[in-house]
Enzyme design. Structure first.
Site, mmCIF file in Angstrom:
data_model
loop_
_atom_site.group_PDB
_atom_site.id
_atom_site.type_symbol
_atom_site.label_atom_id
_atom_site.label_comp_id
_atom_site.label_asym_id
_atom_site.label_seq_id
_atom_site.Cartn_x
_atom_site.Cartn_y
_atom_site.Cartn_z
ATOM 1 C CD GLU A 129 -2.903 1.214 2.320
ATOM 2 O OE1 GLU A 129 -2.814 0.357 3.215
ATOM 3 O OE2 GLU A 129 -3.727 2.124 2.330
ATOM 4 N N GLY A 269 3.318 2.517 10.867
ATOM 5 C CA GLY A 269 2.994 1.713 12.048
ATOM 6 C C GLY A 269 2.850 0.228 11.744
ATOM 7 C CB ALA A 270 0.912 -2.159 11.701
ATOM 8 C CG MET A 271 0.361 -3.235 4.992
ATOM 9 S SD MET A 271 -0.653 -1.794 4.500
ATOM 10 C CE MET A 271 -1.877 -2.618 3.486
ATOM 11 C CD GLU A 272 -4.702 -1.987 5.792
ATOM 12 O OE1 GLU A 272 -3.733 -1.544 6.442
ATOM 13 O OE2 GLU A 272 -5.372 -1.266 5.014
ATOM 14 C CG HIS A 305 -5.875 0.674 12.800
ATOM 15 N ND1 HIS A 305 -6.455 1.932 12.823
ATOM 16 C CD2 HIS A 305 -5.479 0.475 11.518
ATOM 17 C CE1 HIS A 305 -6.405 2.449 11.604
ATOM 18 N NE2 HIS A 305 -5.807 1.593 10.784
ATOM 19 C CD GLU A 306 -2.681 -1.948 10.813
ATOM 20 O OE1 GLU A 306 -3.196 -2.117 9.696
ATOM 21 O OE2 GLU A 306 -2.297 -0.818 11.211
ATOM 22 C CG HIS A 309 -7.543 -1.814 8.046
ATOM 23 N ND1 HIS A 309 -8.370 -0.876 7.473
ATOM 24 C CD2 HIS A 309 -6.441 -1.123 8.476
ATOM 25 C CE1 HIS A 309 -7.790 0.323 7.550
ATOM 26 N NE2 HIS A 309 -6.632 0.206 8.161
ATOM 27 C CD GLU A 328 -6.189 3.451 6.763
ATOM 28 O OE1 GLU A 328 -6.350 3.271 7.982
ATOM 29 O OE2 GLU A 328 -5.597 2.610 6.036
HETATM 30 N N1 B3K Z 1 -2.975 1.037 5.696
HETATM 31 C C1 B3K Z 1 -1.664 1.214 6.281
HETATM 32 C C2 B3K Z 1 -0.977 2.453 5.856
HETATM 33 C C3 B3K Z 1 -0.268 2.342 4.562
HETATM 34 C C4 B3K Z 1 0.571 3.576 4.296
HETATM 35 C C5 B3K Z 1 1.126 3.600 2.912
HETATM 36 N N2 B3K Z 1 2.022 4.712 2.689
HETATM 37 C C6 B3K Z 1 -1.712 1.172 7.775
HETATM 38 C C7 B3K Z 1 -3.019 1.440 8.394
HETATM 39 O O1 B3K Z 1 -3.555 2.525 8.348
HETATM 40 O O2 B3K Z 1 -3.583 0.523 8.938
HETATM 41 ZN ZN ZN Z 2 -5.475 1.797 8.815
#
Ligand code: B3K
Ligand code: ZN
Length: 879
Positions: A129, A269-272, A305-306, A309, A328
């Site tokens: 992403e 932070g993290a990615m879903e 949060h993740e 998602h 988001e």
């Molecule tokens: N969806 C990701 C953020 C991605 C950022 C890309 N530059 C984390 C989050 O909001 O859960």
């Molecule tokens: Zn998010």
């Protein structure tokens, strides 16, 4: 093309077109090798628009082969330039196969496929992403192209014993030659930004969860051996999040396995990613000795949060990146509610509002202001902003307030079931919520389309003879870039009327037969409106925007006495804090204007806080927040021609005055709140929070309290208390503080995340020597320019949290940060662009600093070879 025009072309929401080709199925094969990975892809494509030429996104890769329906194409049958693979001459249904070579080992951008960690401990990891997938294989890399993925990973078994991709693992095997493979199928169609793979030597912890639908899910958290012990808390949080989403929103998990992987090399932070979340270790690891109470809370929030998602983002995704807040904003709201239900609601709300004011209101007041759904962007990575996330969450919160708890749940159920497996828009979201409640939510679209922070002016009038109280509300929003004229928005104003003797009054509006509840929500959806309340025995204190019911600035003509009464008695904990914050801001403004605050107001503020400290029933976390003044950036929020030295002096004077007045009580509370044995429970953390808020004030009242700080440091059995003691000592006695800081660094020398706190603490010091120390620390063995956590800890803290030093009158702070940005840009453009936003308020500073910042930004902009990410921010800052 000249090197000084690096920004990408602008994209407009109004130009959106549905995809001209569809991809139904994807089969990917990876021959993994850090130096040269071969990616073979087979795409089942279907043309949607007759005559449309097939154009795939394809960046930073060597194209080895292109086949259509098994036939290898000649060099004249396709072209590959400027990130686009063009294959003219194909139509209808085709099977396109590509083979490309990419180089993860030299990819420092932290997007696409890259290596995390060095040497034999390094492992392979992805971040797609928003547009990273196009750096892995040629694809229609846009969120409205949803496909089913089958992925095969092949790698050296000794170096990469663990192979992971999205979905369920359906086959594993040995390939001879020391290599092995694993095959994964993800049954849920997904956009390419949710693709992920991981390969390396990682340890894991495992647990399981049975969903409300009866599915048994394996839960695995993977991390490098030296930190695997810190993953237990995250596992607990994950199970809590899964249960909570079932109970609160009826959402169940949908695969047989859920993986989380920790890395130290992550730009955010993290990615879903579907079934394979990837986390910055900062938001995953937590243990008493290596994480603060706030870290524990952040792990809970980010794991939640993740996970959330999985529905709000993955099952129902965004049609295009303009709709980013659709996933988001909604997911931040769900995360906020999760923490509120699981830990402390009031503390979480205060935190959210502080962040909103510091980051989002500031963004809205400067050159980077944009609507929650932007109308245009050049680099989408620059739109993962406080506006899209935090203001987006506030819109969802307002909708939830307006529809009520059950109505909102009904609406979300409708949204998820109607749009499952598809890519949608903000209009679709509002339509589902509205239809499920038989209301037209059309007017709420304006919140998504209009930038800027509205002000609500509130004026109350009490008529003693008629025993009535009339409230006049008026709204306005200042102009923002590209949006000179603003329209009224629907603003829910939660309100109570507080009577000094009886508390919150039952409310009866003119025209109503009898009084109802003591709190209600007024909807201000025109430029101005009035409400008349009856049977009001005496002039009440209005308690407005309870729980912060709308993301607006409140201009209330309350007297200091009314504010103090609210701070003392409001039945809404959040609004007690809100009132206290308003008084502190007023005192600060008086100090700035005339050198000192109004003595009577100062006295009654201190007395109210003293009384709060005596309240045995009051939540310790709320009390701690009542004692913590807004920071310098937040206090500067509404100033023009900001003079950071004056802000620093005014704030310090106010803090010292408060500390001196409360001195005895602070000591008592500090002593009384010493916990016996560490536990991560909310109540124990609240006690530590209060204790450390007391300590911070005590050293401001009298540097002799250095001894108290030193003894707390020596006795601490957890990082929260140790770090707070160190911060207090650095303030009270910089020489002893520096010695203790050295002790801290050697004690935690092997823990990268704790060292980040040590870097950040030093970058937050407001003394003149701080900049030299920060500069020196960039040469520390543990500091790496390529690691975002390090860069944010040191450079980010200085630029974003240390107003006095960043804005030094001689411009040295600006020069340091600008040079750091240029250096980081060559490695990780996304991080450089984010750091550059620290200059966002440059026009609001006094003329000398304004000129210095403008000069620094212009010099940076003139450098050759800047990334598109950074160019985009610099151009908008200077426009
Ligand atoms: N969806 C990701 C953020 C991605 C950022 C890309 N530059 C984390 C989050 O909001 O859960
Ligand atoms: Zn998010």
């Amino acid at each position: 093309m000249s090197s000084s025009s690096g920004a990408k072309p602008t994209r407009y929401l109004r130009d959106h077109r549905a995809p001209e080709w569809r991809i139904d199925a994807v089969a990917l094969e990876f021959d993994l090798d850090p130096a040269a990975t071969i990616v073979s892809a087979r795409l089942d494509l279907e043309q949607q628009v007759a005559g449309a030429v097939l154009c795939l996104d394809a960046c930073d890769m060597d194209l080895l082969e292109v086949r259509v329906d098994e036939r290898a194409l000649g060099r004249d049958e396709f072209s590959h330039a400027d990130g686009v693979l063009r294959v003219p001459g194909v139509q209808g249904r085709v099977r396109l196969a590509t083979r490309v070579r990419i180089a993860p080992a030299t990819n420092t951008t932290l997007q696409g496929l890259y290596t995390s960690g060095a040497g034999e401990h390094g492992f392979l990891i992805t971040q797609c992403e928003a547009e990273g997938f196009r750096h892995i294989t040629p694809f229609l890399d846009r969120p409205d192209v949803l496909a089913r993925y089958e992925v095969t990973l092949r790698a050296d078994r000794a170096r990469f014993p663990l192979l992971l991709a999205n979905g369920n693992c359906v086959e594993q095997g040995d390939l001879g030659d020391g290599r092995h493979q694993a095959r994964f199928i993800d049954p849920h169609p997904k956009p390419s930004y949710l693709f992920a793979l991981v390969a390396g030597a990682l340890d894991n912890i495992e647990d399981s969860f049975v969903t409300a639908e009866g599915r048994r899910v394996r839960l695995l958290i993977h991390a490098q051996a030296d930190v695997i012990d810190g993953c237990g808390w995250a596992m607990q949080c994950l199970k809590q999040a899964m249960r909570w989403d079932e109970q609160r929103f009826g959402r169940c998990y949908d695969l047989d396995v859920f993986h989380i992987v920790a890395t130290h090399d992550f730009a955010m932070g993290a990615m879903e990613n579907k079934g394979l979340n990837i986390f910055n270790a900062k938001y995953l690891l937590a243990s008493a000795d290596a994480a603060t109470d706030d870290d524990f809370r952040h792990v809970l929030a980010v794991v939640g949060h993740e996970y959330f998602h999985n529905w709000s983002g993955n099952r129902v995704t965004c049609r295009d990146w303009f709709q980013l807040s659709l996933k988001e904003g909604l997911t931040v709201y769900r995360e906020q509610e999760f923490e509120a239900d699981t830990a402390s609601r009031t503390l979480r709300r205060i935190d959210d509002v502080r962040l909103l004011w510091r980051a989002q209101f500031a963004e809205d007041a400067g050159p980077l202001a944009h609507p929650v759904r932007p109308a245009r962007y050049s680099e989408i990575n620059n739109f993962y902003t406080a506006t899209v996330y935090e203001k987006g969450a506030e819109i969802v919160r307002m909708l939830a307030t307006q529809l009520g708890r059950d109505g909102f749940r009904r609406g979300l159920d409708r949204y998820f079931s109607r749009h499952d497996g598809t890519a949608v828009t903000v209009e679709d979201f509002l339509a589902a919520l509205g239809e499920a409640n038989a209301v037209d939510l059309g007017p709420w679209l304006a919140w998504y389309a209009q930038a800027g922070t509205p002000t609500v002016q509130a004026r109350g009038h009490y008529d003693a003879a008629a025993r009535s109280y009339t409230l006049h509300l008026r709204q306005s929003t200042p102009p923002t870039p590209n949006q000179p004229d603003k329209q009224p928005l629907p603003i829910p104003v939660a309100l109570a009327l507080i009577d000094a003797t009886t508390g919150a009054l039952p409310l009866r509006l003119a025209g109503e037969a009898s009084a109802g509840a003591s709190e209600r929500v007024l909807l201000l959806d025109t430029a101005q409106a009035s409400w008349c309340f009856l049977d009001v025995p005496a002039e009440p204190v209005p308690s407005l925007l309870r729980g912060y019911s709308a993301p607006v600035r409140l201009d209330l003509d309350a007297t200091p006495d009314q504010r103090v009464a609210q701070l003392r008695h409001d039945s809404d904990g959040f609004n007690r804090w809100f009132a206290g914050d308003a008084i502190a801001r007023r005192l600060f403004a008086q100090t700035l204007a005339s050198g000192s605050p109004d003595p009577a107001t100062l006295q009654s503020w201190c007395s109210a806080l003293a009384a709060a400290l005596d309240e045995r029933e009051l939540d310790a976390a709320l009390m701690a927040e009542l004692l913590s003044l807004p920071d310098a950036h937040s206090l500067s929020g509404e100033l023009a021609d900001i003079d950071p030295e004056a802000v620093h002096a005014g704030r310090s004077a106010l803090e010292s005055a408060l500390a001196q007045q409360l001195h005895a009580r602070l000591r008592a509370r500090h002593q009384h709140n010493a916990t016996t044995a560490w536990s991560p429970a909310t109540a124990a953390a609240a006690q530590r929070r209060l204790r450390n808020a007391c300590l911070a004030l005590l050293v401001r009242a009298d540097p002799a309290h250095a001894a108290l700080a030193a003894s707390q440091y020596a006795q601490a059995d957890n990082l929260t208390d140790r770090l707070a003691a160190l911060a207090a000592l650095l303030h009270a006695d910089p020489v002893r503080g520096a010695a203790l800081a050295d002790e801290f660094a050697s004690r935690h020398a092997n823990n990268a995340l704790v060292l980040d706190k040590w870097f950040a603490l030093q970058a937050a010091q407001t003394t003149p020597a701080a900049l030299a120390r920060v500069t020196e620390l960039t040469s520390h063995a543990a500091f790496h320019w390529s690691n975002p956590n390090k860069v944010y800890a040191l450079v980010g803290t200085l630029a974003q949290r240390n107003q006095r030093v960043f804005h030094r009158a001689d411009g040295a702070g600006y020069r340091f940060v600008a040079a750091a940005i240029a250096r980081v840009d060559a490695l990780t453009p996304q991080v450089a662009a984010r750091l550059a936003t620290a200059f966002g308020a440059w026009r609001r500073y006094e003329p000398g600093r304004r000129a210095l910042m403008q000069q620094e930004l212009a010099t940076l902009r003139a450098k050759s070879g800047l990334s598109a990410d950074l160019c985009d921010i610099l151009e908008r800052l200077l426009a």
